[in-house]
Structure formats: C-alpha cells, structure tokens
Design an enzyme around this catalytic site. Structure first.
Site, PDB file in Angstrom:
ATOM      1  N   GLU A  11       0.712  -1.237  -0.003  1.00 25.83           N
ATOM      2  CA  GLU A  11       0.038   0.097   0.088  1.00 25.83           C
ATOM      3  C   GLU A  11       0.901   1.437   0.094  1.00 25.83           C
ATOM      4  O   GLU A  11       0.246   2.452  -0.152  1.00 25.83           O
ATOM      5  CB  GLU A  11      -0.882  -0.094   1.257  1.00 25.83           C
ATOM      6  CG  GLU A  11      -1.651  -1.034   1.229  1.00 25.83           C
ATOM      7  CD  GLU A  11      -2.643  -1.412   2.334  1.00 25.83           C
ATOM      8  OE1 GLU A  11      -3.574  -2.186   2.377  1.00 25.83           O
ATOM      9  OE2 GLU A  11      -2.364  -0.737   3.417  1.00 25.83           O
ATOM     10  N   ASP A 198     -12.060  -7.684  -1.861  1.00 23.88           N
ATOM     11  CA  ASP A 198     -12.845  -8.810  -1.938  1.00 23.88           C
ATOM     12  C   ASP A 198     -14.120  -8.315  -1.437  1.00 23.88           C
ATOM     13  O   ASP A 198     -14.434  -7.274  -1.398  1.00 23.88           O
ATOM     14  CB  ASP A 198     -12.168  -9.741  -0.570  1.00 23.88           C
ATOM     15  CG  ASP A 198     -12.433  -8.896   0.747  1.00 23.88           C
ATOM     16  OD1 ASP A 198     -13.373  -9.028   1.480  1.00 23.88           O
ATOM     17  OD2 ASP A 198     -11.178  -8.477   0.930  1.00 23.88           O
TER      18      ASP A 198
END
Length: 230
Positions: A11, A198
C-alpha cells in the site's frame, strides 16, 4: 506536511520509491519516510495491521511531524452490493464497529465519554480525491461512503450483514476509523481511500490474495495524483 499511512508494504512501497532521498526515522517499530513527492512535503509510513498500530502511527505523525493532514490508503472488503472488486471508496466518515459497550446501555459503535464516535472526513480532501480519481483514468467505479473498522477480517455473510444493518457500512477494514479517531482528537483533517479487494463474504478468503495487489496499485495511482493536486 502530508502524512500518508498504509497498513502493508503493497500500500505504500511505490510511494517510498518516489522518494529516493527520503530521511528515514524508525519510531515504535515503524519506518517514517520523510521527503517530497511532486514537490510536496510528505511523510510515508507502513503502520502495520490493526487499529492499535494505526492509532499509534497517527499520533506519531501528529507529535513528531506536525502533519497538517492525514490520508490512509489501502484495501477493504465491500459491504455494498453496488461496490465491486477494485472499485474505490472515499470515506465520508468512519466508525469503529468492534466498539461494543451495549452492556452499559450504549449503542454499538459508541465510544463512552467521547463527544463523537463517527469520524467525518475533511470535505476539501474528499473533493480533491474525487478530482484525482477522475484524472487517474481508472476503469473503476467511485463511491463516497462509510468505512467501518475493527480488528477482524470480515469473511462471512452473517457478520457482513450485521455491519450493513447496524452501521450502514460501505466497506470494512482494520485501520481507517482508528486513524480518523486519532486525527479527530488532534484536530487534523483526515481522509481514507479504499480499493476493494474482496466482497467480505464467503468468497473473501479466495478473492483477497488475488485482487489485493491490483487494488493496492489503484490506490497508489490515485494517491500520486492527489498529492499533485493538493
């Protein structure tokens, strides 16, 4: 000085690569990269997983680096059927969903003895983020919504439905609300940007490894453009 926090290497690593001359300082087991991106003063840090790590990191940014705003970038599970994998959620606000003092008469998510338990994002940062996403030319949908955070990886329909019904959450993850909480008590403007990795349901364990890197890459592209626009 802009503080940028991610929970995982994926990230923030690409942002660190944009800062070859960064000054690196280790505090509380975290490496803070202080330098410049697009001629802007920034400090980039991987806080680690979970609310406590994220809150500690934010307080260090406030105390040591005197940041004037904080952006948390990363991935999350979708709680909203309209929000698909790799879509983007910009936080309108954030709540700690695992704060539960209902035994003493409080509603879930309410933090006792605080004047606020819903941490609103800075309106200017939201506007800049929306503009930056448009300019990044990503083939994904963008939503402004509620981030719900807790020290749990949400991977079941029952818990997912609970977070939707109780908190009207749009995505779930493990750091954002604690960063927003710490920023709030320090009067620092804050924004959470989440790319969906997800669907936070029975497929989450299968989806997450597949899409985490792609989702994180989208977050990085947005953040680079956002820094340029600030």
């Amino acid at each position: 000085m802009l503080g940028i926090i991610g929970a995982m290497d994926s990230e923030v690593q690409e942002l660190k690569n944009e800062m070859p001359d960064a000054k690196i300082t280790s505090v509380a087991g975290m490496d803070f990269y202080e330098g410049h991106i697009h001629d802007k003063d920034v400090v980039v840090v991987k806080c680690g997983i979970g609310k406590v790590n994220a809150a500690i990191c934010t307080q260090i940014l406030a105390d040591r680096y005197k940041v004037d705003s904080v952006i948390n970038t990363g991935v999350a599970g979708s709680l909203n059927s309209d929000i698909d994998i790799c879509d983007i959620v910009i936080s309108k606000d954030a709540i700690e969903h695992d704060m539960d003092v209902t035994a003493l008469g409080y509603e879930r998510g309410v933090i006792p003895d605080m004047d606020n338990s819903v941490f609103h994002s800075d309106s200017r940062l939201i506007d800049v983020a929306v503009k930056s996403i448009e300019e990044a030319n990503l083939s994904v949908k963008v939503f402004t919504g509620r981030v719900v955070s807790g020290d749990q990886f949400i991977a079941g329909k029952e818990k997912k439905d609970d977070l939707v019904n109780t908190f009207a959450g749009d995505c779930a993850e493990m750091e954002g609300a604690s960063i927003a909480h710490a920023a709030y008590v320090n009067n620092i403007p804050c924004l959470i940007i989440r790319a969906i990795s997800d669907k936070a349901d029975g497929s989450a364990e299968m989806d997450y490894p597949t899409f985490e890197k792609k989702a994180a890459a989208n977050s990085i592209k947005i953040l680079k453009q956002l820094i340029k626009n600030l």
